[in-house]
Every structure is written in C-alpha cells, then in structure tokens.
Design a protein around this motif. Structure first.
Motif, PDB file in Angstrom:
ATOM      1  N   TRP A 186     124.473  27.239 104.682  1.00 57.97           N
ATOM      2  CA  TRP A 186     123.425  27.676 103.991  1.00 57.97           C
ATOM      3  C   TRP A 186     122.338  26.592 104.048  1.00 57.97           C
ATOM      4  O   TRP A 186     121.212  27.070 103.993  1.00 57.97           O
ATOM      5  CB  TRP A 186     124.109  27.724 102.514  1.00 57.97           C
ATOM      6  N   SER A 187     122.694  25.188 104.026  1.00 57.85           N
ATOM      7  CA  SER A 187     121.958  24.351 104.117  1.00 57.85           C
ATOM      8  C   SER A 187     120.805  24.394 105.385  1.00 57.85           C
ATOM      9  O   SER A 187     119.676  24.261 105.497  1.00 57.85           O
ATOM     10  CB  SER A 187     122.307  23.050 104.096  1.00 57.85           C
ATOM     11  N   ARG A 188     121.675  24.711 106.400  1.00 57.24           N
ATOM     12  CA  ARG A 188     120.675  24.993 107.669  1.00 57.24           C
ATOM     13  C   ARG A 188     119.874  26.149 107.632  1.00 57.24           C
ATOM     14  O   ARG A 188     118.858  26.319 107.957  1.00 57.24           O
ATOM     15  CB  ARG A 188     121.863  25.225 108.806  1.00 57.24           C
ATOM     16  N   TRP A 189     120.294  27.279 106.838  1.00 57.31           N
ATOM     17  CA  TRP A 189     119.767  28.389 106.755  1.00 57.31           C
ATOM     18  C   TRP A 189     118.424  28.060 105.770  1.00 57.31           C
ATOM     19  O   TRP A 189     117.284  28.408 105.981  1.00 57.31           O
ATOM     20  CB  TRP A 189     120.288  29.593 105.897  1.00 57.31           C
ATOM     21  N   GLN A 190     118.559  27.175 104.873  1.00 61.97           N
ATOM     22  CA  GLN A 190     117.586  26.656 103.790  1.00 61.97           C
ATOM     23  C   GLN A 190     116.486  25.978 104.729  1.00 61.97           C
ATOM     24  O   GLN A 190     115.097  26.057 104.307  1.00 61.97           O
ATOM     25  CB  GLN A 190     118.157  25.800 102.656  1.00 61.97           C
ATOM     26  N   ALA A 191     116.838  25.030 105.468  1.00 60.17           N
ATOM     27  CA  ALA A 191     115.990  24.037 106.245  1.00 60.17           C
ATOM     28  C   ALA A 191     115.294  25.029 106.995  1.00 60.17           C
ATOM     29  O   ALA A 191     113.953  24.776 107.229  1.00 60.17           O
ATOM     30  CB  ALA A 191     116.880  23.193 106.972  1.00 60.17           C
ATOM     31  N   ARG A 192     115.652  26.446 107.603  1.00 59.56           N
ATOM     32  CA  ARG A 192     114.749  27.097 108.167  1.00 59.56           C
ATOM     33  C   ARG A 192     113.957  27.832 107.603  1.00 59.56           C
ATOM     34  O   ARG A 192     112.894  28.092 107.932  1.00 59.56           O
ATOM     35  CB  ARG A 192     115.880  27.881 109.194  1.00 59.56           C
ATOM     36  N   TRP A 193     114.483  28.441 106.499  1.00 58.26           N
ATOM     37  CA  TRP A 193     113.838  29.355 105.803  1.00 58.26           C
ATOM     38  C   TRP A 193     113.206  28.997 104.387  1.00 58.26           C
ATOM     39  O   TRP A 193     112.535  29.639 103.648  1.00 58.26           O
ATOM     40  CB  TRP A 193     114.592  30.500 105.471  1.00 58.26           C
ATOM     41  N   GLY A 194     113.750  27.837 103.781  1.00 58.61           N
ATOM     42  CA  GLY A 194     112.872  27.286 102.738  1.00 58.61           C
ATOM     43  C   GLY A 194     113.701  26.965 101.550  1.00 58.61           C
ATOM     44  O   GLY A 194     114.994  27.910 101.363  1.00 58.61           O
ATOM     45  N   TYR A 195     113.403  26.138 100.721  1.00 60.73           N
ATOM     46  CA  TYR A 195     114.417  25.891  99.577  1.00 60.73           C
ATOM     47  C   TYR A 195     113.846  26.528  98.179  1.00 60.73           C
ATOM     48  O   TYR A 195     114.290  26.209  97.299  1.00 60.73           O
ATOM     49  CB  TYR A 195     114.536  24.295  99.241  1.00 60.73           C
ATOM     50  N   ASP A 196     112.813  26.976  98.393  1.00 54.19           N
ATOM     51  CA  ASP A 196     111.920  27.590  96.973  1.00 54.19           C
ATOM     52  C   ASP A 196     112.905  28.607  96.500  1.00 54.19           C
ATOM     53  O   ASP A 196     113.735  29.529  96.943  1.00 54.19           O
ATOM     54  CB  ASP A 196     110.630  28.172  97.477  1.00 54.19           C
ATOM     55  N   ALA A 197     112.706  28.973  95.000  1.00 58.00           N
ATOM     56  CA  ALA A 197     113.371  29.861  94.272  1.00 58.00           C
ATOM     57  C   ALA A 197     113.253  31.207  94.760  1.00 58.00           C
ATOM     58  O   ALA A 197     114.170  31.915  94.646  1.00 58.00           O
ATOM     59  CB  ALA A 197     113.203  29.781  92.998  1.00 58.00           C
ATOM     60  N   ASP A 198     112.099  31.344  95.378  1.00 53.68           N
ATOM     61  CA  ASP A 198     111.681  32.945  95.684  1.00 53.68           C
ATOM     62  C   ASP A 198     112.645  33.267  96.899  1.00 53.68           C
ATOM     63  O   ASP A 198     112.549  34.319  97.375  1.00 53.68           O
ATOM     64  CB  ASP A 198     110.339  33.311  95.828  1.00 53.68           C
ATOM     65  N   ARG A 199     113.149  32.419  97.763  1.00 58.62           N
ATOM     66  CA  ARG A 199     114.171  32.556  98.589  1.00 58.62           C
ATOM     67  C   ARG A 199     115.354  33.121  98.116  1.00 58.62           C
ATOM     68  O   ARG A 199     116.143  33.821  99.022  1.00 58.62           O
ATOM     69  CB  ARG A 199     114.665  31.327  99.760  1.00 58.62           C
ATOM     70  N   TYR A 200     115.933  32.882  96.978  1.00 58.59           N
ATOM     71  CA  TYR A 200     117.308  33.563  96.445  1.00 58.59           C
ATOM     72  C   TYR A 200     116.774  34.852  95.961  1.00 58.59           C
ATOM     73  O   TYR A 200     115.758  35.117  95.200  1.00 58.59           O
ATOM     74  CB  TYR A 200     117.482  32.405  95.418  1.00 58.59           C
ATOM     75  N   LEU A 201     117.774  35.643  96.107  1.00 61.61           N
ATOM     76  CA  LEU A 201     117.515  37.380  95.622  1.00 61.61           C
ATOM     77  C   LEU A 201     118.888  37.652  94.946  1.00 61.61           C
ATOM     78  O   LEU A 201     119.869  37.196  95.522  1.00 61.61           O
ATOM     79  CB  LEU A 201     117.295  38.088  96.981  1.00 61.61           C
ATOM     80  N   PRO A 202     118.652  38.435  94.053  1.00 68.04           N
ATOM     81  CA  PRO A 202     117.514  39.064  93.541  1.00 68.04           C
ATOM     82  C   PRO A 202     116.875  38.218  92.627  1.00 68.04           C
ATOM     83  O   PRO A 202     117.378  37.248  91.980  1.00 68.04           O
ATOM     84  CB  PRO A 202     118.297  40.202  92.892  1.00 68.04           C
TER      85      PRO A 202
END
Ligand code: CU1
Ligand code: CU1
Length: 273
Positions: free
Chosen positions: A223-239
C-alpha cells in the motif's frame, strides 16, 4: 521514526529482539497484551456496530496499518530497538528460509495441519494459544498445501491500479487496488499468503501466528508503494463519504479511535527500507 526492514536483512540480534519482545507481550497479564491483539482481530473479523472495519472493505488497509502500529508500540515498551520487519514473499519463498528459520519464526507444522516443531514458538509450552477459533493450544502451520505466494509481477499489477477501491466496497468489488490486495479480486495478494502458511494463519485468529504481523507489514508496504506512486492525500482514499457500513475517510477506525485520514501518510512514523 522507525525503519522497517526485510526479514532477510535482520541481524541475529534484531531477530532475537523481536522474538523476546513478542514473548514479553504474550506474558503480560493485563491490558493490550498479545492475546488482546488476537481477540481484537477475531472480534473485528466481521461487522461491528454496522461497519466493516477490518476486512472486506476499503478500511482493510488503514485498519491493519493502525493494528500493526499498536502492536509495534506495545513491543517497543519492552525493547525500543524493535521495529516490525516485513516478509517479502515475492523473494523469500522457502518454507525453511527467512522468516521461517529456527532462530526466528520457526518452521512448518507436522503432518499437514499439526503443531510447529521448531523455533521459539514451537509447542504450547513456548507459545500457548489462549484465544482461538479452534481448540489447539499449540501453534499450527500447514505450509504449501493451499494458496500460493504472489510474485513480484503480481505486486506490480496491483501498484499500477490508480483507483483505491470501487463499489460495492467489499469482497465483490470488481476493480480498484484494495480488493486486488485483500484477496477478492485477482491477483489477491493477501489471502493467498494466509492460506499458503495455513494452520492458524488460515483462521480468524490468524494473529496467533506471529508471522501474521510480518505478512501484514508487507501488505502495508505494498500500500505504501501504491501511495508513493499515487499520493498520500485524503482524496486518494475512496469512498469519500456517505456509504453505509463503510468507514469513510473522516470516520474513526474502531477500536483504535483514529480517523482513516490520520493513517494515510505514515512517513512521520515509519518508512520501509
Ligand atoms: Cu486481518
Ligand atoms: Cu490478513
């Protein structure tokens, strides 16, 4: 700030530090001892107060992130030098190599789904199972009989998925990163490893096997690798909000009392080496 290393990179002292702290937490008689962590995982395996906090939901990743940090902090009370290591099952794929060495997690169970015979957690005298879905008081494993270990290309196919999760936000979600990691959707990284280790790891009381935490540390690392690529911001989490049974980004993860949003950027607390 802690640095979480691969199980294969630990020194003998680091291995014995972790084993010692786990045993001290197991021996603690009150409070958030080791068995509290096992019981909490069992209690939160299914819906609690109308929310799927821990499993089959978007909050699978943040819930286990906090759960690991709570355990890591509890271990640091006994030994501040302890940081949780991760088991990278894409490179450490043997039933007798790291982390399954006799000075660390020990080896396989006997005869299919029997007690672990080697290492610091072998037999109920060394590591007694007190809180369980089954009656065995010794730690059991049944390695390789079910499941399989994901490959590095399996992990790569998950990390490139840009969407965190999709409706219906559960085990039948047909897209998104989260369900591909958790196990409802191919390549289903997390569940396959639980089944590959087998025994207690294939049950709701899976944290009875300390390798649970090393496996989940690697899931958190994905997940950390995914976040490093796509971002740590709250709007990356869904819903974003307003979905029944689902923990939204500003809602609290029970029983830990912290919001999903507060878990997203872990870099102030720990990083992965
Ligand atoms: Cu879990
Ligand atoms: Cu798990």
């Amino acid at each position: 700030m802690g640095t979480r290393k691969s199980v294969a990179a630990l020194t003998a002292t680091e291995r014995s530090n972790l084993v010692g702290a786990l045993k001290a937490l197991k021996a603690q008689s009150t409070g958030r001892n080791y068995d509290w962590f096992v019981r909490t995982h069992m209690n939160y395996f299914s819906t609690v107060d109308g929310h799927d906090y821990a499993h089959h939901s978007p909050s699978f990743l943040p819930w286990h992130r906090v759960y690991l940090q709570e355990l890591e902090n509890a271990l640091k009370v006994f030994n501040p030098a302890v940081d949780l290591p991760y088991w990278d099952w894409t490179t450490n794929r043997s039933t007798s190599g790291p982390p399954f060495t006799s000075d660390f997690m020990g080896g396989n169970g006997s005869g299919g789904n029997g007690p672990v015979l080697t290492g610091p957690f072998a037999g109920s005298g060394n590591w007694r199972i007190n809180v369980s879905a089954t009656s065995s008081t010794a730690l059991r494993r049944a390695m390789t009989l079910r499941g399989s270990l994901p490959t590095s290309s399996d992990v790569d196919t998950v990390v490139v998925v840009s969407t965190y999760d999709v409706e219906p936000w559960g085990s039948s979600s047909s897209g998104g990163m989260r369900n591909r990691v958790e196990g409802g959707l191919a390549p289903g990284l997390h569940g396959r490893v639980h089944n590959w280790v087998g025994g207690h790891m294939a049950q709701t009381d899976s944290p009875n096997d300390p390798v649970f935490f090393l496996h989940h540390c690697n899931i958190d690392r994905v997940w950390s690798r995914w976040q490093a690529r796509w971002g740590y911001d709250a709007d990356r989490y869904l819903p974003g909000g307003g979905v029944e049974n689902v923990v939204d980004v500003d809602e609290v993860l029970e029983p830990f009392g912290v919001t999903v949003a507060s878990t997203l950027d872990h870099r102030g607390a720990y990083t992965y080496a």
